[in-house]
Scaffold this active site. Structure first.
Site, PDB file in Angstrom:
ATOM      1  N   ASP A  17       0.857  -1.175   0.000  1.00  0.00           N
ATOM      2  CA  ASP A  17       0.000   0.000   0.000  1.00  0.00           C
ATOM      3  C   ASP A  17       0.902   1.236   0.000  1.00  0.00           C
ATOM      4  O   ASP A  17       2.087   1.151   0.382  1.00  0.00           O
ATOM      5  CB  ASP A  17      -0.896  -0.021   1.242  1.00  0.00           C
ATOM      6  CG  ASP A  17      -1.811   1.178   1.304  1.00  0.00           C
ATOM      7  OD1 ASP A  17      -2.519   1.445   0.315  1.00  0.00           O
ATOM      8  OD2 ASP A  17      -1.810   1.873   2.347  1.00  0.00           O
ATOM      9  N   ASP A  19      -0.115   5.201   0.698  1.00  0.00           N
ATOM     10  CA  ASP A  19      -0.300   6.244   1.696  1.00  0.00           C
ATOM     11  C   ASP A  19      -0.317   5.640   3.103  1.00  0.00           C
ATOM     12  O   ASP A  19      -1.101   4.741   3.405  1.00  0.00           O
ATOM     13  CB  ASP A  19      -1.595   7.017   1.437  1.00  0.00           C
ATOM     14  CG  ASP A  19      -1.637   8.303   2.238  1.00  0.00           C
ATOM     15  OD1 ASP A  19      -0.883   9.222   1.897  1.00  0.00           O
ATOM     16  OD2 ASP A  19      -2.393   8.373   3.227  1.00  0.00           O
TER      17      ASP A  19
END
Length: 326
Positions: A17, A19
């Protein structure tokens, strides 16, 4: 939860992932560049995976490179790409597809030889499907037209249903809020490509390769739930939105395979080490020494054992992550 070898020895691709894991806005997460460089050096492939459909992979790769994490467009996989593949499986090559979103979706559709449209009328071909994703500069007219087409019954794919999106002023309304609006208006639900649904994870392996993937994220509801849904192991890193109290309350069906402080865990053994953690009178206590990854491993096991035995999360308000808690 524990292991005798570094994660980079047991998994050949890290499904990362972005952010809260790799960066926060314009800046890299602390230790992320070094942790990822070490993982690459150990032979691990890195796949940068995002639910944000607004930016094409080349834009994401440039941003990663600017913050000290070298990346090529082929290393980036977006929910727009997964959504475009779902559309391409339903319509013929060359078909016109209406876009409720931005350039990321348009580029992904073209990659599958589909024709993105943001206008309908006599001078344009009639769209045969609708795809929807985050588009910060999208005019309201584009939303209205797309919603009408969805109500008419065209195949409808949403890149993701995240209710929030990061902004400099905090969490703002995400693509999921607009998907809900269209769904309520059209009285339908879309096929969803992004996390926690499986299509984006499958898209990642199709593009980056690998036989033993490890999902790495900071969110339970997208990253960890998605890994569980697709049957892959997962690493929860504590650099984003998940807190110690959240970990304490995790039911068995939502628990990650590993919990660690940050991305440097990829090349280390994620095990309890010399930390001793226990819950006494519903309060977490930690003793010993070791690194932060070992701390999180020991604490997670103690918190979950307590929750399973009592049905109550332990109190963690006085505990500083990575330290001794009396």
């Amino acid at each position: 939860m524990t292991g005798s070898r570094p994660l980079s020895d047991r998994y050949d691709v890290a499904v990362l992932d972005l952010d809260g894991v790799v960066y926060i806005g314009a800046h890299a997460v602390e230790n992320a560049p070094g942790g990822l460089a070490a993982a690459r050096e150990a032979g691990m492939k890195l796949a940068f995976v995002t639910n944000n459909a607004a930016r094409p992979p080349a834009d994401v790769a440039r941003h990663l490179t600017r913050i000290g994490i070298p990346a090529e467009p082929a290393d980036v996989v977006t929910s727009a790409q997964a959504a475009a593949r779902l559309v391409a499986e339903q319509v013929p090559a060359g078909a016109p597809v209406y876009v409720i979103g931005g350039p990321g979706l348009e580029a992904a559709l073209r990659e599958h030889s589909l024709v993105p449209l943001t206008t309908v009328g006599p001078e344009h071909p009639e769209p045969v499907a609708v795809v929807q994703g985050y588009g910060p500069d999208m005019p309201w007219r584009q939303v209205i037209t797309g919603a009408l087409l969805v109500r008419e019954g065209l195949p409808w794919v949403a890149s993701n249903t995240d209710l929030t999106v990061p902004t400099p002023r905090g969490a703002g309304p995400g693509n999921g809020t607009l998907v809900r609006l269209v769904a309520e208006y059209a009285d339908r639900s879309p096929v969803v490509a992004g996390k926690p649904q499986p299509p984006l994870f499958r898209e990642t392996l199709a593009r980056v390769g690998g036989k033993a993937p490890l999902v790495v994220g900071d969110r339970i509801d997208t990253d960890i739930e998605g890994a569980i849904a697709v049957g892959w192991d997962s690493l929860l890193v504590m650099t984003g939105v998940t807190t110690l109290a959240d970990v304490a309350a995790l039911e068995p069906a939502l628990r990650p395979t590993y919990v660690a402080a940050d991305l440097t865990a990829l090349t280390r053994e994620v095990e309890a080490g010399t930390w001793s953690a226990e819950v006494v009178d519903d309060r977490l206590r930690v003793h010993g020494t070791g690194d932060e990854h070992s701390w999180w491993a020991a604490v997670s096991l103690a918190l979950w054992a307590h929750l399973d035995a009592t049905g109550r999360p332990a109190r963690t308000t006085s505990v500083v992550p990575g330290s001794v808690a009396p």
